[in-house]
Design a protein around this motif. Structure first.
Motif, PDB file in Angstrom:
ATOM      1  N   GLN A  46       0.834  -1.202   0.000  1.00 19.81           N
ATOM      2  CA  GLN A  46       0.000   0.000   0.000  1.00 19.81           C
ATOM      3  C   GLN A  46       0.875   1.260   0.000  1.00 19.81           C
ATOM      4  OE1 GLN A  46      -3.148   0.139   2.943  1.00 19.81           O
ATOM      5  NE2 GLN A  46      -3.413  -2.098   2.875  1.00 19.81           N
TER       6      GLN A  46
ATOM      7  N   MET B   5       2.194   1.919  -3.423  1.00 23.85           N
ATOM      8  CA  MET B   5       1.161   2.496  -4.277  1.00 23.85           C
ATOM      9  C   MET B   5       1.002   3.993  -3.999  1.00 23.85           C
ATOM     10  SD  MET B   5      -2.845   1.350  -4.614  1.00 23.85           S
ATOM     11  CE  MET B   5      -2.326  -0.355  -4.878  1.00 23.85           C
ATOM     12  N   GLN B   6       0.999   4.360  -2.723  1.00 21.94           N
ATOM     13  CA  GLN B   6       0.857   5.770  -2.367  1.00 21.94           C
ATOM     14  C   GLN B   6       2.083   6.578  -2.793  1.00 21.94           C
ATOM     15  OE1 GLN B   6      -1.826   7.294  -1.231  1.00 21.94           O
ATOM     16  NE2 GLN B   6      -2.948   5.356  -1.253  1.00 21.94           N
TER      17      GLN B   6
ATOM     18  N   ASP C 231       3.963   5.975  -5.390  1.00 30.04           N
ATOM     19  CA  ASP C 231       3.826   6.164  -6.835  1.00 30.04           C
ATOM     20  C   ASP C 231       2.858   7.305  -7.139  1.00 30.04           C
ATOM     21  OD1 ASP C 231       3.863   5.538  -9.696  1.00 30.04           O
ATOM     22  OD2 ASP C 231       1.866   4.704  -9.330  1.00 30.04           O
ATOM     23  N   ARG C 232       1.742   7.357  -6.438  1.00 27.94           N
ATOM     24  CA  ARG C 232       0.768   8.428  -6.653  1.00 27.94           C
ATOM     25  C   ARG C 232       1.347   9.789  -6.271  1.00 27.94           C
ATOM     26  NH1 ARG C 232      -4.551   5.399  -4.001  1.00 27.94           N
ATOM     27  NH2 ARG C 232      -4.918   3.947  -5.745  1.00 27.94           N
ATOM     28  N   PHE C 233       2.097   9.810  -5.175  1.00 31.77           N
ATOM     29  CA  PHE C 233       2.715  11.057  -4.721  1.00 31.77           C
ATOM     30  C   PHE C 233       3.679  11.595  -5.777  1.00 31.77           C
ATOM     31  CE2 PHE C 233       6.427  13.063  -2.760  1.00 31.77           C
ATOM     32  CZ  PHE C 233       5.839  14.108  -2.057  1.00 31.77           C
TER      33      PHE C 233
ATOM     34  N   ASP D 141       3.823  10.862  -8.969  1.00 33.40           N
ATOM     35  CA  ASP D 141       3.131  11.225 -10.209  1.00 33.40           C
ATOM     36  C   ASP D 141       2.429  12.571 -10.075  1.00 33.40           C
ATOM     37  OD1 ASP D 141       2.355  10.433 -12.923  1.00 33.40           O
ATOM     38  OD2 ASP D 141       0.317  10.407 -12.104  1.00 33.40           O
ATOM     39  N   ALA D 142       1.977  12.894  -8.856  1.00 33.03           N
ATOM     40  CA  ALA D 142       1.307  14.175  -8.642  1.00 33.03           C
ATOM     41  C   ALA D 142       2.301  15.332  -8.686  1.00 33.03           C
ATOM     42  CB  ALA D 142       0.574  14.156  -7.302  1.00 33.03           C
TER      43      ALA D 142
ATOM     44  N   ARG E 255       6.122   0.185  -9.348  1.00 29.85           N
ATOM     45  CA  ARG E 255       5.056   0.929 -10.023  1.00 29.85           C
ATOM     46  C   ARG E 255       5.605   2.202 -10.667  1.00 29.85           C
ATOM     47  NH1 ARG E 255       2.413  -1.394  -5.698  1.00 29.85           N
ATOM     48  NH2 ARG E 255       0.381  -2.360  -6.160  1.00 29.85           N
TER      49      ARG E 255
ATOM     50  N   ARG F  75       5.975   3.153 -15.052  1.00 31.81           N
ATOM     51  CA  ARG F  75       5.553   4.351 -15.786  1.00 31.81           C
ATOM     52  C   ARG F  75       6.625   4.836 -16.762  1.00 31.81           C
ATOM     53  NH1 ARG F  75       1.087   7.040 -13.539  1.00 31.81           N
ATOM     54  NH2 ARG F  75       0.460   6.314 -11.467  1.00 31.81           N
TER      55      ARG F  75
END
Length: 251
Positions: A203, A206-207, A209-211, A213-214, A239, A243
């Motif tokens: 988890q 995943m977070q 990766d999102r951070f 990407d943002a 992850r 990308r």
């Protein structure tokens, strides 16, 4: 040097024809070398960076011979050469901002004095070349990594130093530090090993990766991710790598 002669000396202190200052500079370098050898002889020091110009071949060879005679250690020279005018100007600006030598001078005064100091060095400087110093271990770095020349570089530590010099960059950039996600060994309060991520660690990956990407949306921004070769770090960034990001594994 600043403790002995102060921080307000001008470029004349580095004039090779100034015999008085040349004697002072020699004495300072000799004392610094003695301090370096003393540190190496202690039980708390394995490596010394002797930050000095060492402008001539005779000076470099004398330094190497002294260290080999007084203390059996490997000696590696790193020569940094700046040819690009923009880089030289940036170096002068850094001197104005960060050096105590120019704390009370304007940028124009700093530039004039520092360029004169460079000219003094250029008048006596002998660059490192295999034609004359083939037996010395050295790296020559031109324009902060635009070109790198290596001579007699062997072994793990010297190779790591060369890798570091090849990845220098003077441009300011943010650096983010992150732990890997929780591993299965972490859940068992075990240290070490090469365990995969736990569900909670996945988890986190995943977070993360999102951070990233943002903050650094592709393809408009450049980003390099450095990790170890351990499985838990690989899983933490897989992850991100998927990308198309640059991921470098550091062993």
């Amino acid at each position: 040097r600043r403790r002995i002669v102060g921080a307000t000396v001008n470029h004349a202190f580095w004039d090779p024809h100034n015999t008085e200052s040349a004697t002072v500079r020699y004495d300072i370098a000799r004392q610094c070398l003695e301090d370096s050898i003393t540190a190496l002889e202690s039980d708390t020091c394995d490596c010394v960076i002797f930050d000095a110009t060492n402008a001539t071949r005779n000076r470099r060879r004398s330094l190497r011979d002294t260290l080999l005679t007084r203390f059996q250690c490997e000696v590696m020279y790193i020569e940094s050469v700046l040819n690009e005018p923009d880089m030289i100007a940036s170096s002068i600006n850094d001197m104005k901002l960060n050096s105590a030598d120019y704390a009370e001078r304007t940028l124009e005064e700093t530039a004039e004095d520092y360029r004169s100091r460079i000219e003094h060095y250029q008048s006596v400087y002998e660059t490192m070349e295999t034609e004359h110093e083939s037996d010395l271990v050295f790296l020559k770095v031109v324009d902060v990594g635009r070109q790198i020349f290596a001579n007699q570089v062997y072994g793990y530590l010297q190779s790591r130093i060369m890798f570091l010099m090849a990845n220098l960059n003077l441009k300011p950039r943010p650096i983010w530090l992150s732990r890997h996600g929780e591993s299965m060994f972490n859940t068992q309060k075990r240290i070490g090993g090469d365990a995969p991520l736990s569900p909670l660690g996945q988890q986190y990956a995943m977070q993360l990766d999102r951070f990233i990407d943002a903050y650094y949306p592709m393809p408009t921004t450049e980003l390099a991710v450095w990790t170890s070769t351990m499985l838990r770090t690989h899983m933490t960034v897989e992850r991100i790598a998927a990308r198309g990001r640059t991921v470098v594994k550091w062993k």
